[in-house]
Enzyme design. Sequence first.
Site, PDB file in Angstrom:
ATOM      1  N   PRO A 177       3.432  -8.821  -1.635  1.00 36.79           N
ATOM      2  CA  PRO A 177       2.933  -8.689  -2.994  1.00 36.79           C
ATOM      3  C   PRO A 177       3.491  -7.484  -3.744  1.00 36.79           C
ATOM      4  O   PRO A 177       3.690  -6.415  -3.176  1.00 36.79           O
ATOM      5  CB  PRO A 177       1.419  -8.562  -2.821  1.00 36.79           C
ATOM      6  CG  PRO A 177       1.231  -8.080  -1.430  1.00 36.79           C
ATOM      7  CD  PRO A 177       2.361  -8.668  -0.638  1.00 36.79           C
ATOM      8  N   ASN A 178       3.757  -7.722  -4.995  1.00 35.16           N
ATOM      9  CA  ASN A 178       4.203  -6.727  -5.971  1.00 35.16           C
ATOM     10  C   ASN A 178       5.652  -6.284  -5.786  1.00 35.16           C
ATOM     11  O   ASN A 178       6.162  -5.529  -6.608  1.00 35.16           O
ATOM     12  CB  ASN A 178       3.271  -5.507  -6.004  1.00 35.16           C
ATOM     13  CG  ASN A 178       1.874  -5.894  -6.431  1.00 35.16           C
ATOM     14  OD1 ASN A 178       1.713  -6.589  -7.432  1.00 35.16           O
ATOM     15  ND2 ASN A 178       0.885  -5.485  -5.679  1.00 35.16           N
TER      16      ASN A 178
ATOM     17  N   ARG B   2       8.039  -1.108 -11.314  1.00 33.17           N
ATOM     18  CA  ARG B   2       6.724  -0.616 -10.905  1.00 33.17           C
ATOM     19  C   ARG B   2       6.856   0.784 -10.317  1.00 33.17           C
ATOM     20  O   ARG B   2       7.564   0.989  -9.342  1.00 33.17           O
ATOM     21  CB  ARG B   2       6.132  -1.544  -9.850  1.00 33.17           C
ATOM     22  CG  ARG B   2       4.828  -1.052  -9.279  1.00 33.17           C
ATOM     23  CD  ARG B   2       4.342  -1.971  -8.156  1.00 33.17           C
ATOM     24  NE  ARG B   2       3.180  -1.392  -7.527  1.00 33.17           N
ATOM     25  CZ  ARG B   2       2.970  -1.386  -6.218  1.00 33.17           C
ATOM     26  NH1 ARG B   2       3.836  -1.930  -5.398  1.00 33.17           N
ATOM     27  NH2 ARG B   2       1.881  -0.837  -5.733  1.00 33.17           N
TER      28      ARG B   2
ATOM     29  N   TYR C 207       9.022   4.163  -6.157  1.00 28.66           N
ATOM     30  CA  TYR C 207       9.793   3.073  -5.568  1.00 28.66           C
ATOM     31  C   TYR C 207      11.247   3.002  -6.026  1.00 28.66           C
ATOM     32  O   TYR C 207      12.017   2.198  -5.508  1.00 28.66           O
ATOM     33  CB  TYR C 207       9.107   1.733  -5.851  1.00 28.66           C
ATOM     34  CG  TYR C 207       7.711   1.661  -5.281  1.00 28.66           C
ATOM     35  CD1 TYR C 207       7.511   1.582  -3.908  1.00 28.66           C
ATOM     36  CD2 TYR C 207       6.594   1.690  -6.106  1.00 28.66           C
ATOM     37  CE1 TYR C 207       6.227   1.523  -3.378  1.00 28.66           C
ATOM     38  CE2 TYR C 207       5.310   1.628  -5.586  1.00 28.66           C
ATOM     39  CZ  TYR C 207       5.138   1.539  -4.218  1.00 28.66           C
ATOM     40  OH  TYR C 207       3.880   1.479  -3.692  1.00 28.66           O
TER      41      TYR C 207
ATOM     42  N   ASN D  65       8.801  -6.355   4.477  1.00 26.74           N
ATOM     43  CA  ASN D  65       8.072  -5.400   3.654  1.00 26.74           C
ATOM     44  C   ASN D  65       6.869  -6.169   3.125  1.00 26.74           C
ATOM     45  O   ASN D  65       6.970  -6.884   2.138  1.00 26.74           O
ATOM     46  CB  ASN D  65       8.932  -4.868   2.513  1.00 26.74           C
ATOM     47  CG  ASN D  65       8.222  -3.786   1.726  1.00 26.74           C
ATOM     48  OD1 ASN D  65       7.009  -3.653   1.800  1.00 26.74           O
ATOM     49  ND2 ASN D  65       8.973  -3.031   0.955  1.00 26.74           N
TER      50      ASN D  65
ATOM     51  N   ALA E 110       1.124  -4.170   0.434  1.00 23.83           N
ATOM     52  CA  ALA E 110      -0.253  -3.809   0.757  1.00 23.83           C
ATOM     53  C   ALA E 110      -0.818  -4.606   1.928  1.00 23.83           C
ATOM     54  O   ALA E 110      -1.720  -4.126   2.621  1.00 23.83           O
ATOM     55  CB  ALA E 110      -1.135  -3.995  -0.472  1.00 23.83           C
TER      56      ALA E 110
ATOM     57  N   GLU F 145       9.375  -3.615  10.445  1.00 22.62           N
ATOM     58  CA  GLU F 145       8.555  -3.332   9.260  1.00 22.62           C
ATOM     59  C   GLU F 145       9.291  -2.320   8.387  1.00 22.62           C
ATOM     60  O   GLU F 145       9.802  -1.326   8.893  1.00 22.62           O
ATOM     61  CB  GLU F 145       7.212  -2.771   9.719  1.00 22.62           C
ATOM     62  CG  GLU F 145       6.262  -2.406   8.606  1.00 22.62           C
ATOM     63  CD  GLU F 145       4.972  -1.798   9.150  1.00 22.62           C
ATOM     64  OE1 GLU F 145       4.462  -0.884   8.471  1.00 22.62           O
ATOM     65  OE2 GLU F 145       4.488  -2.207  10.229  1.00 22.62           O
TER      66      GLU F 145
ATOM     67  N   HIS G  52       9.321  -0.095   4.562  1.00 21.80           N
ATOM     68  CA  HIS G  52       8.661   0.381   3.341  1.00 21.80           C
ATOM     69  C   HIS G  52       9.656   1.219   2.560  1.00 21.80           C
ATOM     70  O   HIS G  52      10.399   2.019   3.145  1.00 21.80           O
ATOM     71  CB  HIS G  52       7.425   1.227   3.668  1.00 21.80           C
ATOM     72  CG  HIS G  52       6.400   0.463   4.430  1.00 21.80           C
ATOM     73  ND1 HIS G  52       5.544  -0.428   3.825  1.00 21.80           N
ATOM     74  CD2 HIS G  52       6.129   0.417   5.754  1.00 21.80           C
ATOM     75  CE1 HIS G  52       4.777  -0.981   4.744  1.00 21.80           C
ATOM     76  NE2 HIS G  52       5.118  -0.490   5.923  1.00 21.80           N
TER      77      HIS G  52
ATOM     78  N   ARG H 236       1.596   9.360   1.681  1.00 22.51           N
ATOM     79  CA  ARG H 236       0.816   8.822   0.564  1.00 22.51           C
ATOM     80  C   ARG H 236      -0.662   8.766   0.935  1.00 22.51           C
ATOM     81  O   ARG H 236      -1.119   9.469   1.829  1.00 22.51           O
ATOM     82  CB  ARG H 236       1.384   7.458   0.179  1.00 22.51           C
ATOM     83  CG  ARG H 236       2.839   7.592  -0.309  1.00 22.51           C
ATOM     84  CD  ARG H 236       3.433   6.316  -0.808  1.00 22.51           C
ATOM     85  NE  ARG H 236       2.679   5.855  -1.981  1.00 22.51           N
ATOM     86  CZ  ARG H 236       2.693   4.593  -2.385  1.00 22.51           C
ATOM     87  NH1 ARG H 236       3.397   3.678  -1.747  1.00 22.51           N
ATOM     88  NH2 ARG H 236       2.002   4.239  -3.455  1.00 22.51           N
TER      89      ARG H 236
END
Length: 152
Positions: free
Chosen positions: A10-11, A18, A23, A74, A77, A98, A100, A107
Amino acid sequence: MVAVHVLNGPNLNLLGTREPATYGAVTLAGVEERLKAKALAAGVELTFRQTNYEGELVSFIQQAGLAGAGIVINAGAYTHTSVALRDAIKGTEALAIEVHVSNVHAREEFRHHSYMAPVCVGVICGFGVASYDLAFDAIVPLLQKRLAKPAA
Protein backbone atom coordinates in the site's frame (compact mmCIF):
# COMPACT_ATOMS: atom_id res chain seq x y z
CA MET A 1 15.55 -19.58 -15.56
CA VAL A 2 15.82 -17.47 -12.43
CA ALA A 3 12.70 -15.39 -11.79
CA VAL A 4 12.27 -12.53 -9.34
CA HIS A 5 8.96 -10.98 -8.35
CA VAL A 6 9.17 -7.46 -6.92
CA LEU A 7 6.02 -6.95 -4.87
CA ASN A 8 4.92 -3.61 -3.48
CA GLY A 9 2.20 -2.91 -0.95
CA PRO A 10 0.00 0.00 0.00
CA ASN A 11 0.87 3.58 -0.86
CA LEU A 12 3.95 2.64 -2.86
CA ASN A 13 2.08 3.80 -5.94
CA LEU A 14 2.66 7.27 -4.42
CA LEU A 15 6.44 6.86 -4.31
CA GLY A 16 8.09 9.97 -5.65
CA THR A 17 5.29 12.28 -4.51
CA ARG A 18 4.43 11.02 -1.00
CA GLU A 19 6.65 12.55 1.69
CA PRO A 20 9.66 13.09 -0.59
CA ALA A 21 11.84 14.06 2.38
CA THR A 22 11.39 10.51 3.69
CA TYR A 23 10.96 8.46 0.51
CA GLY A 24 12.75 10.51 -2.15
CA ALA A 25 11.66 11.70 -5.58
CA VAL A 26 12.01 8.50 -7.64
CA THR A 27 8.67 6.99 -8.64
CA LEU A 28 7.76 3.32 -8.49
CA ALA A 29 7.83 3.31 -12.31
CA GLY A 30 11.40 4.58 -12.06
CA VAL A 31 12.31 1.73 -9.72
CA GLU A 32 10.71 -0.73 -12.13
CA GLU A 33 12.72 0.63 -15.08
CA ARG A 34 15.98 0.34 -13.11
CA LEU A 35 15.23 -3.25 -12.16
CA LYS A 36 14.12 -4.19 -15.68
CA ALA A 37 17.55 -3.11 -16.93
CA LYS A 38 19.31 -5.12 -14.19
CA ALA A 39 17.16 -8.18 -14.90
CA LEU A 40 17.79 -8.00 -18.63
CA ALA A 41 21.54 -7.74 -18.08
CA ALA A 42 21.48 -10.69 -15.65
CA GLY A 43 19.17 -12.89 -17.73
CA VAL A 44 16.55 -12.87 -15.00
CA GLU A 45 12.79 -12.91 -15.56
CA LEU A 46 11.25 -9.97 -13.68
CA THR A 47 7.67 -9.50 -12.52
CA PHE A 48 6.88 -6.14 -10.91
CA ARG A 49 3.58 -5.54 -9.10
CA GLN A 50 1.92 -3.10 -6.69
CA THR A 51 -1.35 -3.31 -4.82
CA ASN A 52 -3.03 -1.49 -1.99
CA TYR A 53 -4.93 -4.65 -0.97
CA GLU A 54 -3.55 -7.15 1.53
CA GLY A 55 -5.34 -10.19 0.07
CA GLU A 56 -4.04 -9.42 -3.40
CA LEU A 57 -0.50 -9.12 -2.02
CA VAL A 58 -0.95 -12.54 -0.37
CA SER A 59 -1.97 -13.96 -3.76
CA PHE A 60 1.08 -12.38 -5.43
CA ILE A 61 3.35 -13.96 -2.80
CA GLN A 62 1.71 -17.36 -3.23
CA GLN A 63 2.02 -17.22 -7.02
CA ALA A 64 5.69 -16.30 -6.85
CA GLY A 65 6.57 -18.73 -4.08
CA LEU A 66 4.79 -21.71 -5.61
CA ALA A 67 6.50 -20.99 -8.95
CA GLY A 68 9.91 -21.01 -7.24
CA ALA A 69 10.54 -17.33 -7.94
CA GLY A 70 12.43 -15.13 -5.53
CA ILE A 71 10.57 -12.28 -3.91
CA VAL A 72 11.71 -8.74 -3.20
CA ILE A 73 8.90 -7.33 -1.10
CA ASN A 74 8.16 -3.86 0.15
CA ALA A 75 4.91 -4.50 1.97
CA GLY A 76 4.69 -0.93 3.26
CA ALA A 77 2.58 -0.67 6.40
CA TYR A 78 1.51 -4.33 6.10
CA THR A 79 5.05 -5.22 7.21
CA HIS A 80 4.08 -4.20 10.73
CA THR A 81 0.57 -5.65 10.82
CA SER A 82 0.13 -8.67 8.56
CA VAL A 83 0.46 -12.22 9.80
CA ALA A 84 -1.14 -13.23 6.48
CA LEU A 85 1.87 -11.99 4.48
CA ARG A 86 4.23 -13.79 6.84
CA ASP A 87 2.24 -17.00 6.48
CA ALA A 88 2.20 -16.72 2.67
CA ILE A 89 6.00 -16.44 2.56
CA LYS A 90 6.48 -19.28 5.06
CA GLY A 91 3.78 -21.48 3.52
CA THR A 92 5.27 -21.37 0.03
CA GLU A 93 8.88 -21.63 1.27
CA ALA A 94 9.65 -18.59 -0.86
CA LEU A 95 13.07 -16.99 -0.84
CA ALA A 96 12.11 -13.44 0.07
CA ILE A 97 13.95 -10.26 0.94
CA GLU A 98 12.08 -7.53 2.81
CA VAL A 99 12.81 -4.03 1.52
CA HIS A 100 12.12 -0.54 2.83
CA VAL A 101 13.09 2.74 1.22
CA SER A 102 13.45 4.51 4.57
CA ASN A 103 15.27 3.28 7.67
CA VAL A 104 12.28 1.98 9.59
CA HIS A 105 14.39 1.65 12.75
CA ALA A 106 15.02 5.41 12.80
CA ARG A 107 11.30 6.15 12.58
CA GLU A 108 8.24 5.63 14.78
CA GLU A 109 8.37 2.77 17.29
CA PHE A 110 5.53 0.84 15.60
CA ARG A 111 7.66 0.55 12.44
CA HIS A 112 10.43 -1.30 14.29
CA HIS A 113 8.60 -4.65 14.25
CA SER A 114 8.20 -6.77 11.14
CA TYR A 115 6.02 -9.85 10.95
CA MET A 116 7.81 -10.88 7.74
CA ALA A 117 11.47 -10.53 8.75
CA PRO A 118 11.68 -13.90 10.56
CA VAL A 119 10.63 -15.77 7.40
CA CYS A 120 12.72 -13.71 4.97
CA VAL A 121 16.34 -14.45 4.07
CA GLY A 122 17.20 -10.81 4.70
CA VAL A 123 16.00 -7.27 5.28
CA ILE A 124 17.33 -4.17 3.51
CA CYS A 125 16.24 -0.72 4.63
CA GLY A 126 17.32 2.88 4.62
CA PHE A 127 19.11 3.16 1.28
CA GLY A 128 16.32 4.90 -0.58
CA VAL A 129 15.23 3.22 -3.80
CA ALA A 130 18.72 1.65 -4.00
CA SER A 131 17.34 -0.78 -1.39
CA TYR A 132 15.54 -2.49 -4.30
CA ASP A 133 18.80 -2.78 -6.28
CA LEU A 134 20.60 -4.24 -3.27
CA ALA A 135 17.84 -6.78 -2.72
CA PHE A 136 17.82 -7.79 -6.39
CA ASP A 137 21.60 -8.22 -6.34
CA ALA A 138 21.33 -10.34 -3.18
CA ILE A 139 18.47 -12.61 -4.23
CA VAL A 140 19.70 -13.62 -7.68
CA PRO A 141 22.71 -15.66 -6.47
CA LEU A 142 20.55 -17.25 -3.75
CA LEU A 143 18.09 -18.39 -6.42
CA GLN A 144 20.88 -19.63 -8.66
CA LYS A 145 22.28 -21.66 -5.77
CA ARG A 146 18.84 -23.09 -5.00
CA LEU A 147 18.34 -24.07 -8.65
CA ALA A 148 21.76 -25.73 -8.80
CA LYS A 149 21.01 -28.04 -5.86
CA PRO A 150 20.06 -31.56 -6.95
CA ALA A 151 16.56 -32.63 -5.93
CA ALA A 152 16.53 -34.85 -2.82
